[in-house]
Design an enzyme around this catalytic site. Sequence first.
Site, mmCIF file in Angstrom:
data_model
loop_
_atom_site.group_PDB
_atom_site.id
_atom_site.type_symbol
_atom_site.label_atom_id
_atom_site.label_comp_id
_atom_site.label_asym_id
_atom_site.label_seq_id
_atom_site.Cartn_x
_atom_site.Cartn_y
_atom_site.Cartn_z
ATOM 1 N N ASN A 139 0.865 -1.188 0.000
ATOM 2 C CA ASN A 139 0.000 0.000 0.000
ATOM 3 C C ASN A 139 0.895 1.229 0.000
ATOM 4 O O ASN A 139 1.490 1.564 1.020
ATOM 5 C CB ASN A 139 -0.882 -0.034 1.270
ATOM 6 C CG ASN A 139 -1.679 1.253 1.453
ATOM 7 O OD1 ASN A 139 -1.797 2.057 0.533
ATOM 8 N ND2 ASN A 139 -2.220 1.435 2.648
ATOM 9 N N TRP A 140 0.970 1.873 -1.150
ATOM 10 C CA TRP A 140 1.881 3.019 -1.270
ATOM 11 C C TRP A 140 1.314 4.289 -0.633
ATOM 12 O O TRP A 140 2.001 5.284 -0.540
ATOM 13 C CB TRP A 140 2.197 3.268 -2.752
ATOM 14 C CG TRP A 140 3.246 2.345 -3.295
ATOM 15 C CD1 TRP A 140 3.622 1.121 -2.812
ATOM 16 C CD2 TRP A 140 4.073 2.582 -4.441
ATOM 17 N NE1 TRP A 140 4.618 0.579 -3.581
ATOM 18 C CE2 TRP A 140 4.916 1.453 -4.589
ATOM 19 C CE3 TRP A 140 4.183 3.622 -5.368
ATOM 20 C CZ2 TRP A 140 5.852 1.355 -5.620
ATOM 21 C CZ3 TRP A 140 5.116 3.516 -6.392
ATOM 22 C CH2 TRP A 140 5.935 2.397 -6.521
ATOM 23 N N LYS A 141 0.042 4.251 -0.263
ATOM 24 C CA LYS A 141 -0.618 5.431 0.321
ATOM 25 C C LYS A 141 -0.403 6.653 -0.588
ATOM 26 O O LYS A 141 -0.363 6.483 -1.802
ATOM 27 C CB LYS A 141 -0.101 5.672 1.736
ATOM 28 C CG LYS A 141 -0.102 4.406 2.592
ATOM 29 C CD LYS A 141 0.109 4.701 4.033
ATOM 30 C CE LYS A 141 0.255 3.408 4.801
ATOM 31 N NZ LYS A 141 0.179 3.562 6.236
ATOM 32 N N HIS A 181 -9.349 0.886 5.031
ATOM 33 C CA HIS A 181 -8.069 1.111 5.708
ATOM 34 C C HIS A 181 -8.300 2.052 6.889
ATOM 35 O O HIS A 181 -9.121 2.968 6.814
ATOM 36 C CB HIS A 181 -7.048 1.705 4.735
ATOM 37 C CG HIS A 181 -5.657 1.717 5.291
ATOM 38 N ND1 HIS A 181 -5.241 2.653 6.210
ATOM 39 C CD2 HIS A 181 -4.600 0.883 5.090
ATOM 40 C CE1 HIS A 181 -3.979 2.396 6.536
ATOM 41 N NE2 HIS A 181 -3.574 1.335 5.872
ATOM 42 N N GLU A 240 -6.723 4.471 7.960
ATOM 43 C CA GLU A 240 -6.536 5.900 7.654
ATOM 44 C C GLU A 240 -7.781 6.480 6.988
ATOM 45 O O GLU A 240 -8.101 7.652 7.168
ATOM 46 C CB GLU A 240 -5.272 6.080 6.798
ATOM 47 C CG GLU A 240 -4.021 5.865 7.643
ATOM 48 C CD GLU A 240 -2.798 5.381 6.897
ATOM 49 O OE1 GLU A 240 -2.786 5.429 5.650
ATOM 50 O OE2 GLU A 240 -1.849 4.930 7.576
ATOM 51 N N GLU A 294 -5.042 -5.222 10.709
ATOM 52 C CA GLU A 294 -4.029 -4.202 10.919
ATOM 53 C C GLU A 294 -4.318 -3.455 12.226
ATOM 54 O O GLU A 294 -5.170 -2.556 12.252
ATOM 55 C CB GLU A 294 -4.057 -3.188 9.774
ATOM 56 C CG GLU A 294 -3.818 -3.795 8.408
ATOM 57 C CD GLU A 294 -3.261 -2.760 7.443
ATOM 58 O OE1 GLU A 294 -2.160 -2.978 6.958
ATOM 59 O OE2 GLU A 294 -3.921 -1.731 7.204
ATOM 60 N N GLY A 320 2.761 2.012 10.679
ATOM 61 C CA GLY A 320 3.730 3.089 10.516
ATOM 62 C C GLY A 320 4.453 3.491 11.787
ATOM 63 O O GLY A 320 5.097 4.543 11.838
ATOM 64 N N SER A 374 3.784 -2.345 10.247
ATOM 65 C CA SER A 374 5.236 -2.323 10.454
ATOM 66 C C SER A 374 5.930 -3.623 10.055
ATOM 67 O O SER A 374 6.917 -4.030 10.682
ATOM 68 C CB SER A 374 5.555 -1.960 11.916
ATOM 69 O OG SER A 374 5.077 -0.665 12.209
ATOM 70 N N GLY A 402 2.871 -1.198 4.220
ATOM 71 C CA GLY A 402 2.869 0.220 3.863
ATOM 72 C C GLY A 402 4.277 0.693 3.530
ATOM 73 O O GLY A 402 4.783 0.469 2.436
HETATM 74 C C1 PEP Z 1 -0.600 0.012 6.100
HETATM 75 O O1 PEP Z 1 -0.744 1.206 5.967
HETATM 76 O O2 PEP Z 1 -1.461 -0.752 5.654
HETATM 77 C C2 PEP Z 1 0.577 -0.473 6.796
HETATM 78 C C3 PEP Z 1 0.577 -1.706 7.216
HETATM 79 O O3 PEP Z 1 1.594 0.422 6.970
HETATM 80 P P1 PEP Z 1 3.065 0.107 7.557
HETATM 81 O O4 PEP Z 1 3.541 -1.168 6.934
HETATM 82 O O5 PEP Z 1 3.888 1.291 7.152
HETATM 83 O O6 PEP Z 1 2.924 -0.041 9.030
#
Ligand code: PEP
Length: 253
Positions: free
Chosen positions: A13-15, A100, A102, A170, A176, A215, A236
């Site tokens: 997921n590049w956001k 998600h 976010e 998640e 993050g 993470s 992410g």
């Molecule tokens: C995500 O945003 O779905 C995610 C898992 O981010 P990260 O790997 O940066 O924690």
Amino acid sequence: MTDAKPKPFIAGNWKMNGLKASAGELVQVMAGYAPALRAKVDLAICPPATQLIPFALAALGSRVAIGAQDCHAKASGAHTGDLSAEMIADTGASHVIVGHSERRTDHAETDAIVRAKAEAAWRAGLVAILCIGETEAERRGGTTLSVVDTQLEGSVPDGASAANLVIAYEPVWAIGTGLVPSNEDIAEVHAHIRQRLVARFGAEGEGMRILYGGSVKPSNAGEILRIENVDGALVGGASLKAADFLGIAAAYA
Ligand code: PEP
């Protein structure tokens, strides 16, 4: 209907990251996705909407799937700034992330909205990668499993199958932050999700992929991806660099 153990799946997921120049990372992922790795793990990259068309074109024939990060529930209409699932499918993408944390936080998306988006994804022939997970306060308060239950019941539409739905567990506090739940905690939540999916969808629930997200990086992927009922990862930050993304996928090599 399937009762086979799901084939692992790693989605990046590049956001809100990535300009035209980032296409080089996709090219490197495709180059590193050798037949031996392909046999063991499915891969997807979910770039920002601006890169869906070039990425879908570049990935044609590579077996790297391309996904969007959100969709609107309606097929078309007066919804400025939104993309419908049909538009996403029209780019050549095959997947879409819905719910998600976010989006749930920044855009006040409720379980009912997420459910409608998953239905929209299926209407357009896309696979929905549906995210659930508890906040730090909920984890501390000991309500993780009931939070997950509520999200599963409220967000996952009837008609889910192993082919059209991927669940991403998640924990919000792990996204993050560099923080990761203990292996025991991940195992407990994933087993619980599996049990709920099987209770609702029967044997089909055994084949639904349950990804862990939060993470994940090359250094911890091996340990996390070995946990029972963890069928891959939603990644992410570490998906932005091909070497890291492939380093995570290499846990299955
Ligand atoms: C995500 O945003 O779905 C995610 C898992 O981010 P990260 O790997 O940066 O924690």
